[in-house]
Design a protein around this motif. Structure first.
Motif, PDB file in Angstrom:
ATOM      1  N   GLY A  66      39.538  45.969  15.969  1.00 57.45           N
ATOM      2  CA  GLY A  66      38.970  45.194  15.348  1.00 57.45           C
ATOM      3  C   GLY A  66      39.377  44.743  14.918  1.00 57.45           C
ATOM      4  N   LEU A  67      41.059  44.063  14.994  1.00 57.44           N
ATOM      5  CA  LEU A  67      41.533  43.155  14.526  1.00 57.44           C
ATOM      6  C   LEU A  67      41.077  41.548  15.034  1.00 57.44           C
ATOM      7  CD1 LEU A  67      45.135  43.786  14.090  1.00 57.44           C
ATOM      8  CD2 LEU A  67      43.722  43.566  12.183  1.00 57.44           C
ATOM      9  N   TRP A  68      40.273  41.861  16.984  1.00 56.10           N
ATOM     10  CA  TRP A  68      39.433  40.798  17.671  1.00 56.10           C
ATOM     11  C   TRP A  68      38.115  40.605  16.496  1.00 56.10           C
ATOM     12  CZ3 TRP A  68      35.494  40.020  20.307  1.00 56.10           C
ATOM     13  CH2 TRP A  68      34.764  39.257  21.291  1.00 56.10           C
ATOM     14  N   VAL A  69      37.321  41.501  16.456  1.00 56.50           N
ATOM     15  CA  VAL A  69      36.223  41.569  15.790  1.00 56.50           C
ATOM     16  C   VAL A  69      35.931  40.664  14.683  1.00 56.50           C
ATOM     17  CG1 VAL A  69      33.974  42.665  15.163  1.00 56.50           C
ATOM     18  CG2 VAL A  69      34.699  43.721  17.298  1.00 56.50           C
ATOM     19  N   VAL A  70      37.416  41.054  13.824  1.00 52.69           N
ATOM     20  CA  VAL A  70      37.248  40.325  12.299  1.00 52.69           C
ATOM     21  C   VAL A  70      37.963  39.296  12.253  1.00 52.69           C
ATOM     22  CG1 VAL A  70      38.235  41.171   9.911  1.00 52.69           C
ATOM     23  CG2 VAL A  70      37.786  42.834  11.040  1.00 52.69           C
ATOM     24  N   GLN A  71      38.512  38.734  12.888  1.00 55.94           N
ATOM     25  CA  GLN A  71      38.717  37.714  13.364  1.00 55.94           C
ATOM     26  C   GLN A  71      37.986  36.867  14.324  1.00 55.94           C
ATOM     27  OE1 GLN A  71      42.681  37.215  16.307  1.00 55.94           O
ATOM     28  NE2 GLN A  71      42.530  34.658  15.971  1.00 55.94           N
ATOM     29  N   PHE A  72      36.799  37.289  15.374  1.00 51.25           N
ATOM     30  CA  PHE A  72      36.665  36.309  15.284  1.00 51.25           C
ATOM     31  C   PHE A  72      34.976  36.400  14.497  1.00 51.25           C
ATOM     32  CE2 PHE A  72      31.521  36.436  18.147  1.00 51.25           C
ATOM     33  CZ  PHE A  72      32.119  35.635  18.710  1.00 51.25           C
ATOM     34  N   ALA A  73      34.587  36.987  13.957  1.00 53.10           N
ATOM     35  CA  ALA A  73      33.310  37.233  12.830  1.00 53.10           C
ATOM     36  C   ALA A  73      33.943  36.324  12.086  1.00 53.10           C
ATOM     37  CB  ALA A  73      33.353  38.341  12.148  1.00 53.10           C
ATOM     38  N   GLY A  74      35.332  35.850  11.539  1.00 46.10           N
ATOM     39  CA  GLY A  74      35.228  35.035  10.783  1.00 46.10           C
ATOM     40  C   GLY A  74      35.978  34.044  10.917  1.00 46.10           C
ATOM     41  N   SER A  75      36.157  33.465  12.415  1.00 42.72           N
ATOM     42  CA  SER A  75      35.280  32.227  13.462  1.00 42.72           C
ATOM     43  C   SER A  75      34.225  31.892  12.970  1.00 42.72           C
ATOM     44  CB  SER A  75      36.197  32.175  14.483  1.00 42.72           C
ATOM     45  OG  SER A  75      37.753  32.490  14.744  1.00 42.72           O
ATOM     46  N   LEU A  76      33.442  32.502  13.270  1.00 51.71           N
ATOM     47  CA  LEU A  76      31.984  32.011  12.604  1.00 51.71           C
ATOM     48  C   LEU A  76      31.655  31.879  11.960  1.00 51.71           C
ATOM     49  CD1 LEU A  76      30.338  35.171  15.415  1.00 51.71           C
ATOM     50  CD2 LEU A  76      30.159  32.719  15.760  1.00 51.71           C
ATOM     51  N   LEU A  77      32.269  32.897  10.708  1.00 51.69           N
ATOM     52  CA  LEU A  77      31.994  32.274   9.376  1.00 51.69           C
ATOM     53  C   LEU A  77      32.671  30.376   9.220  1.00 51.69           C
ATOM     54  CD1 LEU A  77      32.285  35.011   7.208  1.00 51.69           C
ATOM     55  CD2 LEU A  77      29.643  34.663   7.564  1.00 51.69           C
ATOM     56  N   ILE A  78      33.755  30.361   9.439  1.00 45.75           N
ATOM     57  CA  ILE A  78      34.334  29.694   9.066  1.00 45.75           C
ATOM     58  C   ILE A  78      33.206  28.141   9.498  1.00 45.75           C
ATOM     59  CG2 ILE A  78      36.137  27.939   9.803  1.00 45.75           C
ATOM     60  CD1 ILE A  78      38.227  30.147   9.599  1.00 45.75           C
ATOM     61  N   VAL A  79      32.819  28.211  10.115  1.00 50.56           N
ATOM     62  CA  VAL A  79      31.670  27.348  11.793  1.00 50.56           C
ATOM     63  C   VAL A  79      30.361  26.823  10.452  1.00 50.56           C
ATOM     64  CG1 VAL A  79      30.927  25.927  13.709  1.00 50.56           C
ATOM     65  CG2 VAL A  79      33.253  27.086  13.541  1.00 50.56           C
ATOM     66  N   LEU A  80      29.917  28.719  10.822  1.00 50.36           N
ATOM     67  CA  LEU A  80      28.398  28.200  10.267  1.00 50.36           C
ATOM     68  C   LEU A  80      28.483  28.200   8.535  1.00 50.36           C
ATOM     69  CD1 LEU A  80      26.785  31.623  12.459  1.00 50.36           C
ATOM     70  CD2 LEU A  80      27.074  29.139  12.985  1.00 50.36           C
TER      71      LEU A  80
END
Length: 266
Positions: free
Chosen positions: A114-128
């Motif tokens: 779950g933490l990995w998914v949240v971190q990955f989603a946050g990284s996508l938002l920072i970029v997109l």
């Protein structure tokens, strides 16, 4: 001949090599020495000497009184039985996969995933998000970015710190009363949008400094800068501090922009 082969398959494996990799019941006879024993899905009976590691997964391990093991013993998902007189020189690890252990492993694995998914989603938002804001805003965002292209970072950081402190104090006051909770949600949404808008400017500034993006489109510069911010933000502890500073700078940009608008109207 077929009967002999069938009988050989039914007889538990006997240790006869320097290292044993088994998927069936295995025995190290008394008086015999092997280097390592690795067995998955079978039981192991050690009566002789093992100079290396003994690993048994999903099987039981029996250590006889005549056995001597000079390495680490690891049993996962099975039982360990040791007779009096057996000699164990190194450590012994017995990991039981009962219901409690399985639940703990599932819970721990779920939290990590779950933490990995949240971190990955946050990284996508920072970029997109900065790229989307730039593309959708077009000329307005371009002029907004150009205005703060060379703004002093110290001024932006101090302004953002004051704005962030004011927003935090306001959120605490609104959280005390039930009536203020809807207002709190609106304030947080506005603050997040301000951070995203300011991050677009910072992404453009960072991407503009990268030589690769000098001859590229403007949105590619934003993408490059946002990708660098996301990459460094994933560094433990340091990344969190970095993005906290980025958020303060973004708030400072939006605060100065709003202040300039109000000043011109006045």
């Amino acid at each position: 001949m077929s009967c002999i082969l069938l009988l050989m398959l039914q007889v538990p494996g006997i240790a006869s090599a320097s290292s044993i990799f088994g998927h069936q019941n295995t025995t190290v006879p008394k008086g015999q020495t092997v280097d390592d024993v690795y067995v998955v899905g079978g039981d192991v009976d050690v009566l002789g000497q093992v100079n290396g590691i003994v690993v048994v997964i999903n099987g039981n391990l029996h250590i006889g009184s005549s056995a001597k093991i000079n390495g680490v013993v690891v049993v996962i998902g099975g039982e360990l039985n040791q007779d009096p007189g057996a000699v164990l020189v190194d450590d012994l690890f017995d990991i039981s996969l009962d219901n409690a252990t399985q639940n703990s492993l599932l819970l721990g694995g779920g939290i990590v995933a779950g933490l990995w998914v949240v971190q990955f989603a946050g990284s996508l938002l920072i970029v997109l998000l900065p790229v989307m804001i730039w593309i959708l805003g077009k000329k307005k965002i371009a002029s907004f970015t150009e205005k703060f292209q060379n703004a002093p970072l110290g001024r932006l950081l101090s302004t953002g710190f004051l704005t962030g402190s004011a927003i935090t104090a306001l959120c605490i006051l609104l959280l005390v009363t039930i009536i203020g909770i809807p207002v709190l949600v609106i304030v947080l949404i506005i603050a997040l949008f301000a951070v995203a808008l300011g991050t677009t400017v910072l992404s453009y500034r960072i991407g503009h400094m990268v030589k690769w993006s000098e001859q590229r489109s403007e949105w590619l510069k934003v993408f490059c800068g946002a990708a660098l911010i996301a990459a460094f933000s994933n560094i433990p502890i340091i990344g969190w501090i970095l993005y906290f500073v980025i958020a303060l700078l973004a708030l400072g940009i939006c605060t100065l922009w709003i202040a300039g608008k109000l000043k011109r109207k006045a």
